[in-house]
Design a protein around this motif. Structure first.
Motif, PDB file in Angstrom:
ATOM      1  N   GLU A  35       0.826  -1.205   0.000  1.00 34.98           N
ATOM      2  CA  GLU A  35       0.000   0.000   0.000  1.00 34.98           C
ATOM      3  C   GLU A  35       0.862   1.258   0.000  1.00 34.98           C
ATOM      4  OE1 GLU A  35      -2.531  -0.321   3.371  1.00 34.98           O
ATOM      5  OE2 GLU A  35      -4.055  -1.509   2.317  1.00 34.98           O
ATOM      6  N   LYS A  36       1.961   1.216   0.751  1.00 31.42           N
ATOM      7  CA  LYS A  36       2.857   2.373   0.807  1.00 31.42           C
ATOM      8  C   LYS A  36       3.477   2.642  -0.561  1.00 31.42           C
ATOM      9  CE  LYS A  36       6.362   4.366   3.831  1.00 31.42           C
ATOM     10  NZ  LYS A  36       7.238   4.138   5.002  1.00 31.42           N
ATOM     11  N   LYS A  37       3.792   1.574  -1.287  1.00 26.52           N
ATOM     12  CA  LYS A  37       4.365   1.722  -2.629  1.00 26.52           C
ATOM     13  C   LYS A  37       3.339   2.343  -3.579  1.00 26.52           C
ATOM     14  CE  LYS A  37       6.721  -0.915  -6.246  1.00 26.52           C
ATOM     15  NZ  LYS A  37       7.173  -2.265  -6.678  1.00 26.52           N
ATOM     16  N   ARG A  38       2.091   1.907  -3.463  1.00 25.48           N
ATOM     17  CA  ARG A  38       1.038   2.464  -4.317  1.00 25.48           C
ATOM     18  C   ARG A  38       0.831   3.949  -4.004  1.00 25.48           C
ATOM     19  NH1 ARG A  38      -3.379   0.463  -7.334  1.00 25.48           N
ATOM     20  NH2 ARG A  38      -2.791  -1.693  -6.838  1.00 25.48           N
ATOM     21  N   ILE A  39       0.851   4.295  -2.716  1.00 22.53           N
ATOM     22  CA  ILE A  39       0.703   5.704  -2.324  1.00 22.53           C
ATOM     23  C   ILE A  39       1.836   6.539  -2.891  1.00 22.53           C
ATOM     24  CG2 ILE A  39       0.663   7.296  -0.353  1.00 22.53           C
ATOM     25  CD1 ILE A  39      -0.586   4.967   1.275  1.00 22.53           C
ATOM     26  N   ALA A  40       3.073   6.002  -2.850  1.00 19.85           N
ATOM     27  CA  ALA A  40       4.236   6.738  -3.365  1.00 19.85           C
ATOM     28  C   ALA A  40       4.093   7.014  -4.855  1.00 19.85           C
ATOM     29  CB  ALA A  40       5.509   5.948  -3.083  1.00 19.85           C
ATOM     30  N   TYR A  41       3.670   6.026  -5.626  1.00 16.03           N
ATOM     31  CA  TYR A  41       3.485   6.247  -7.067  1.00 16.03           C
ATOM     32  C   TYR A  41       2.316   7.198  -7.333  1.00 16.03           C
ATOM     33  CZ  TYR A  41       6.941   2.971  -8.876  1.00 16.03           C
ATOM     34  OH  TYR A  41       8.119   2.363  -9.221  1.00 16.03           O
ATOM     35  N   HIS A  42       1.275   7.110  -6.520  1.00 14.19           N
ATOM     36  CA  HIS A  42       0.131   8.014  -6.681  1.00 14.19           C
ATOM     37  C   HIS A  42       0.578   9.466  -6.510  1.00 14.19           C
ATOM     38  CE1 HIS A  42      -4.282   8.957  -6.283  1.00 14.19           C
ATOM     39  NE2 HIS A  42      -3.760  10.035  -5.693  1.00 14.19           N
TER      40      HIS A  42
ATOM     41  N   ILE B   7       4.446  11.218   1.782  1.00 15.78           N
ATOM     42  CA  ILE B   7       3.600  10.026   1.925  1.00 15.78           C
ATOM     43  C   ILE B   7       3.373   9.719   3.405  1.00 15.78           C
ATOM     44  CG2 ILE B   7       4.225   9.003  -0.287  1.00 15.78           C
ATOM     45  CD1 ILE B   7       6.191   7.200   1.239  1.00 15.78           C
ATOM     46  N   VAL B   8       3.643  10.695   4.255  1.00 19.37           N
ATOM     47  CA  VAL B   8       3.338  10.554   5.678  1.00 19.37           C
ATOM     48  C   VAL B   8       1.844  10.797   5.870  1.00 19.37           C
ATOM     49  CG1 VAL B   8       3.759  11.458   7.991  1.00 19.37           C
ATOM     50  CG2 VAL B   8       5.638  11.310   6.349  1.00 19.37           C
ATOM     51  N   PRO B   9       1.109   9.869   6.486  1.00 20.41           N
ATOM     52  CA  PRO B   9      -0.336  10.069   6.675  1.00 20.41           C
ATOM     53  C   PRO B   9      -0.610  11.314   7.507  1.00 20.41           C
ATOM     54  CG  PRO B   9       0.296   7.803   7.158  1.00 20.41           C
ATOM     55  CD  PRO B   9       1.565   8.572   7.013  1.00 20.41           C
TER      56      PRO B   9
ATOM     57  N   SER C  31      -5.920  11.666   4.929  1.00 21.96           N
ATOM     58  CA  SER C  31      -5.169  11.360   3.708  1.00 21.96           C
ATOM     59  C   SER C  31      -3.943  10.516   4.045  1.00 21.96           C
ATOM     60  CB  SER C  31      -4.738  12.653   3.015  1.00 21.96           C
ATOM     61  OG  SER C  31      -3.834  13.372   3.833  1.00 21.96           O
ATOM     62  N   LEU C  32      -3.593   9.621   3.124  1.00 22.55           N
ATOM     63  CA  LEU C  32      -2.411   8.770   3.293  1.00 22.55           C
ATOM     64  C   LEU C  32      -1.173   9.399   2.674  1.00 22.55           C
ATOM     65  CD1 LEU C  32      -4.083   5.329   2.492  1.00 22.55           C
ATOM     66  CD2 LEU C  32      -3.595   6.326   4.737  1.00 22.55           C
ATOM     67  N   GLY C  33      -1.348  10.431   1.890  1.00 21.74           N
ATOM     68  CA  GLY C  33      -0.241  11.152   1.272  1.00 21.74           C
ATOM     69  C   GLY C  33      -0.772  12.435   0.673  1.00 21.74           C
ATOM     70  N   SER C  34       0.122  13.377   0.386  1.00 21.76           N
ATOM     71  CA  SER C  34      -0.349  14.652  -0.140  1.00 21.76           C
ATOM     72  C   SER C  34       0.774  15.375  -0.849  1.00 21.76           C
ATOM     73  CB  SER C  34      -0.908  15.526   0.986  1.00 21.76           C
ATOM     74  OG  SER C  34       0.063  15.690   2.001  1.00 21.76           O
ATOM     75  N   ALA C  35       0.391  16.265  -1.752  1.00 18.35           N
ATOM     76  CA  ALA C  35       1.325  17.139  -2.465  1.00 18.35           C
ATOM     77  C   ALA C  35       0.923  18.575  -2.182  1.00 18.35           C
ATOM     78  CB  ALA C  35       1.289  16.850  -3.967  1.00 18.35           C
ATOM     79  N   TRP C  36       1.903  19.432  -1.910  1.00 15.58           N
ATOM     80  CA  TRP C  36       1.646  20.816  -1.543  1.00 15.58           C
ATOM     81  C   TRP C  36       2.084  21.735  -2.672  1.00 15.58           C
ATOM     82  CZ3 TRP C  36      -0.981  21.062   2.943  1.00 15.58           C
ATOM     83  CH2 TRP C  36      -0.897  19.960   3.791  1.00 15.58           C
TER      84      TRP C  36
ATOM     85  N   GLY D 216      -8.001   5.285  -3.444  1.00 15.63           N
ATOM     86  CA  GLY D 216      -7.247   6.402  -2.899  1.00 15.63           C
ATOM     87  C   GLY D 216      -7.467   7.720  -3.610  1.00 15.63           C
ATOM     88  N   ALA D 217      -8.128   7.682  -4.773  1.00 17.84           N
ATOM     89  CA  ALA D 217      -8.313   8.905  -5.561  1.00 17.84           C
ATOM     90  C   ALA D 217      -9.676   9.554  -5.314  1.00 17.84           C
ATOM     91  CB  ALA D 217      -8.157   8.590  -7.044  1.00 17.84           C
ATOM     92  N   LEU D 218     -10.316   9.224  -4.194  1.00 17.00           N
ATOM     93  CA  LEU D 218     -11.668   9.733  -3.936  1.00 17.00           C
ATOM     94  C   LEU D 218     -11.710  11.260  -3.944  1.00 17.00           C
ATOM     95  CD1 LEU D 218     -14.619   9.452  -3.112  1.00 17.00           C
ATOM     96  CD2 LEU D 218     -13.859   9.245  -0.731  1.00 17.00           C
ATOM     97  N   ASN D 219     -10.825  11.880  -3.190  1.00 18.25           N
ATOM     98  CA  ASN D 219     -10.820  13.341  -3.118  1.00 18.25           C
ATOM     99  C   ASN D 219     -10.501  13.960  -4.472  1.00 18.25           C
ATOM    100  OD1 ASN D 219      -8.858  15.963  -2.397  1.00 18.25           O
ATOM    101  ND2 ASN D 219     -10.782  15.877  -1.265  1.00 18.25           N
ATOM    102  N   ASP D 220      -9.567  13.346  -5.208  1.00 18.65           N
ATOM    103  CA  ASP D 220      -9.215  13.840  -6.546  1.00 18.65           C
ATOM    104  C   ASP D 220     -10.424  13.792  -7.475  1.00 18.65           C
ATOM    105  OD1 ASP D 220      -6.625  14.058  -5.589  1.00 18.65           O
ATOM    106  OD2 ASP D 220      -6.054  12.069  -6.302  1.00 18.65           O
ATOM    107  N   LEU D 221     -11.147  12.682  -7.455  1.00 18.68           N
ATOM    108  CA  LEU D 221     -12.297  12.525  -8.352  1.00 18.68           C
ATOM    109  C   LEU D 221     -13.418  13.500  -7.997  1.00 18.68           C
ATOM    110  CD1 LEU D 221     -12.460   8.619  -8.571  1.00 18.68           C
ATOM    111  CD2 LEU D 221     -11.458  10.212 -10.209  1.00 18.68           C
ATOM    112  N   GLU D 222     -13.599  13.748  -6.707  1.00 20.88           N
ATOM    113  CA  GLU D 222     -14.627  14.705  -6.290  1.00 20.88           C
ATOM    114  C   GLU D 222     -14.314  16.100  -6.832  1.00 20.88           C
ATOM    115  OE1 GLU D 222     -16.537  16.558  -2.163  1.00 20.88           O
ATOM    116  OE2 GLU D 222     -14.879  15.124  -2.090  1.00 20.88           O
TER     117      GLU D 222
END
Length: 644
Positions: free
Chosen positions: A445-452, A474-476, A480-485, A523-529
């Motif tokens: 899951e951590k690997k998937r979050i990193a690529y996301h 990728i720190v929760p 959210s399990l990861g974020s970009a600023w 994991g893309a719920l917020n993005d899709l919204e």
């Protein structure tokens, strides 16, 4: 120091309370000894044969009341000990029940002849209590009780506190009065930004201080000003500054202060408020959250025209209309729900001015930061320009919260001064939530979050109109399990190209998952919204779609919200759905195409994220090279010494 007058009133209160307690005790003491005690027939006849019964009264053919002689001996044989204790009490009455009246009367006459007794027997079948007897037994007590409670309510009501004050002053206004005796320290210097709003409010203050300056030219003093804006933008603070600057009486209250469960109370409080204001003229009335009573009338089919809130609003409209041109009473009001206010409330003559209080822009945020940073102990590397750019869309209350959180974070780290990083951590804390470093996440899951997150970072770096990246983690944090600023560009107008680039960057996370893992996740719920709302606004609100054309189904009055009603046909609804889906599909395929072209760099970025958990803009430069589109963020970051 306690006021002697208040102290003496309290002493009198306790004196009356003690007197009432004594009367109450006497009443219950008397009643406890006047009530007859129950015995059985055998005990009665044991007392009777000793000649101790003066008379008996048979009531309603079934209850016998026994009256003893005044002098009783304490030694009465043949009677149990418990009954002795009852009998030896002087002038005590007893009662018992009988089954057959004729049998009891016959036995009583036999005992009377046998023992030569002169005990009297009497019968009473009428009502026991008369009005006169009831008054003398209980009336005095109830009169004393009523007098006592009236006294208590008036005493408490005179101070306006406690339940008594609420009962006797329920129709009185709850507005708090500020005048020259109150030390109101907030002035316009404490209100950073909001230059346009301050200018209009300052003019209102000037109206009150020097009315002749305006009236000599034929102008009239405005009767009201309505402050409109999102929560936290400084509407109430602006009103407090008016209180500090005006040097005239200032009545402050909330719209909910007019609302009460009793009929007519709201209208009565409105009348009382304006009567007090006229007495204190010139003055200002400030009603915060006026939407509590100012909602449009006739919207509720259940309450109808007799709704108490509508009666309160009608009284407010009448009072604002009833002011003369020379009363010098100005009404200020604030709300963040201007779309639901009654049109009669907004017309000129009541609220002559509508002052829009928007969220602060870049330069205004700098001023707000300067105000709140004055009380903080700062290190030299704190850059206000960088912080103001890091907080787009933040209100004044949000910025105050950032400054306070930064101080708490620095104290938690045992620092003597607040550093730039503390402010960034505070911004992260407010936007994303609390950091959860101890949250257990599986390696796959951590690997998937990193690529996301690496997908988001890659697209935002390579597209012209995407927001410039600051860091990826990728720190929760929070949910959210990861974020970009990012540091989004603040613009007044947005083009379709800019909106499509933003949609593409939002869809890049799921695109990266599909490219690397050949599957997608939730994991893309917020993005899709966000993507769906963005595409929906392009098609149905802003008129940026060729197939729909220059048509907008947005209702700015707020009466028919776009998301709750469809002001178009089913055929148009189908076209809108198709166009929204088309925009999202095109940008999703575009994101996949860009990521496949840069798959190696995407993998390097994801691996670095897995290793470091947090990467910055400089790391993206090392992987992708300089960003192909110029922006000002590098200069800002370098000046703030944020990235090392």
């Amino acid at each position: 120091m306690i006021d002697k007058k208040v102290k003496s009133k309290n002493n009198f209160f306790w004196v009356y309370a003690v007197i009432f307690s004594i009367f109450l005790g006497i009443f219950f003491f008397k009643s406890s000894f006047s009530n007859p005690r129950k015995i059985d027939q055998d005990t009665f006849f044991d007392i009777l044969i000793k000649g101790k019964v003066q008379k008996i009264i048979i009531k309603h053919r079934e209850i016998v009341h026994v009256y003893l002689n005044k002098k009783l001996s304490s030694n009465i044989p043949h009677i149990p000990y418990d009954n002795k204790q009852k009998i030896i009490t002087p002038s005590l009455q007893y009662e018992f029940e009988i089954g057959d009246l004729q049998f009891f009367q016959k036995k009583f006459e036999e005992y009377k002849r046998k023992y030569n007794l002169n005990t009297i027997i009497d019968f009473k079948n009428q009502q026991e209590y008369t009005i006169t007897k009831f008054f003398f037994d209980y009336g005095i007590f109830f009169i004393l009780l009523i007098i006592f409670w009236i006294f208590i309510f008036r005493r408490i009501g005179a101070t306006g506190s406690g339940p008594g004050g609420q009962i006797f002053n329920i129709g009185k206004s709850r507005a708090r009065l500020f005048d020259e005796n109150d030390n109101v320290k907030i002035t316009f210097k404490d209100v950073a930004g909001l230059e346009g709003a301050k200018e209009e409010v300052q003019e209102i203050v000037e109206f009150l201080k020097n009315p002749k300056k305006y009236t000599k030219l034929g102008g009239k003093i405005p009767k009201g000003a309505l402050l409109i804006g999102p929560p936290g933008t400084g509407k109430t603070l602006l009103a407090k500054a008016v209180a500090g600057e005006a040097k005239v009486p200032f009545f402050s209250l909330s719209g909910s202060d007019f609302v009460e469960m009793f009929v007519g109370v709201g209208a009565s409080r409105v009348r009382d408020l304006f009567e007090k204001a006229k007495e204190k003229s010139p003055c200002i009335i400030f009603i915060d959250e006026i939407d509590a009573i100012g909602r449009a009338r006739g919207k509720s089919s259940i309450a109808g025209s007799n709704d108490e809130r509508e009666n309160t609003l009608n009284q407010l409209l009448t009072e604002m209309d009833g002011f003369g041109t020379n009363t010098n009473v100005i009404v200020l009001a604030a709300t963040n729900r201007s779309d639901i206010l009654d049109k009669a409330l907004l017309r000129p003559g009541r609220f002559d001015r509508t002052i829009l209080v928007d969220p602060p822009e870049l330069n205004e945020r700098k001023e707000i930061f300067r105000v709140h940073l004055q009380r903080l102990v700062l290190s030299k590397n704190v850059d206000i320009d960088f912080l103001s750019r890091q907080t787009p869309g933040f209100s004044g209350a949000d910025i105050a919260n950032v400054c306070n959180e930064s101080a708490l974070i620095a104290a938690r780290k045992d620092r003597k001064k607040i550093k730039n990083q503390d402010f960034l951590d505070a911004i992260d804390r407010i936007i994303g939530g609390l950091e959860k470093k101890n949250k257990i996440i599986k390696s796959n899951e951590k690997k998937r979050i990193a690529y996301h997150e690496a997908g988001h970072a890659t697209i935002s770096w390579l597209l012209e109109h995407a927001a410039p990246l600051v860091k990826v983690t990728i720190v929760p944090r929070g949910r959210s399990l990861g974020s970009a600023w990012y540091l989004p560009e603040e613009r007044q107008l947005t083009t379709p190209e800019q909106m499509k680039d933003e949609i593409c960057a939002l869809l890049a996370g799921r695109s990266a998952e599909e490219i690397i893992f050949n599957s997608i996740s939730t994991g893309a719920l917020n993005d899709l919204e966000r993507v769906t709302k963005q595409a929906q606004s392009m098609v149905a609100i802003f008129g940026l779609n060729e197939r729909i054309g220059n048509i907008s189904y947005y209702d700015s009055t707020g009466q028919n919200e776009f998301y709750f009603s469809k002001p178009y046909s089913e055929k148009t609804a189908q076209i809108i759905d198709e166009e929204i889906s088309k925009i999202i599909t095109e940008q999703y395929q575009r994101a996949k195409k860009i990521l496949k072209k840069n798959e190696k760099k995407l993998t390097i970025l994801a691996n670095e994220l897995l290793e470091k958990e947090v990467i910055f803009r400089e790391d993206l430069k090392n992987i992708f090279g300089e960003r192909p589109f110029p922006d000002e963020i590098d200069e800002i970051l370098n000046s703030s010494n944020q990235i090392t």
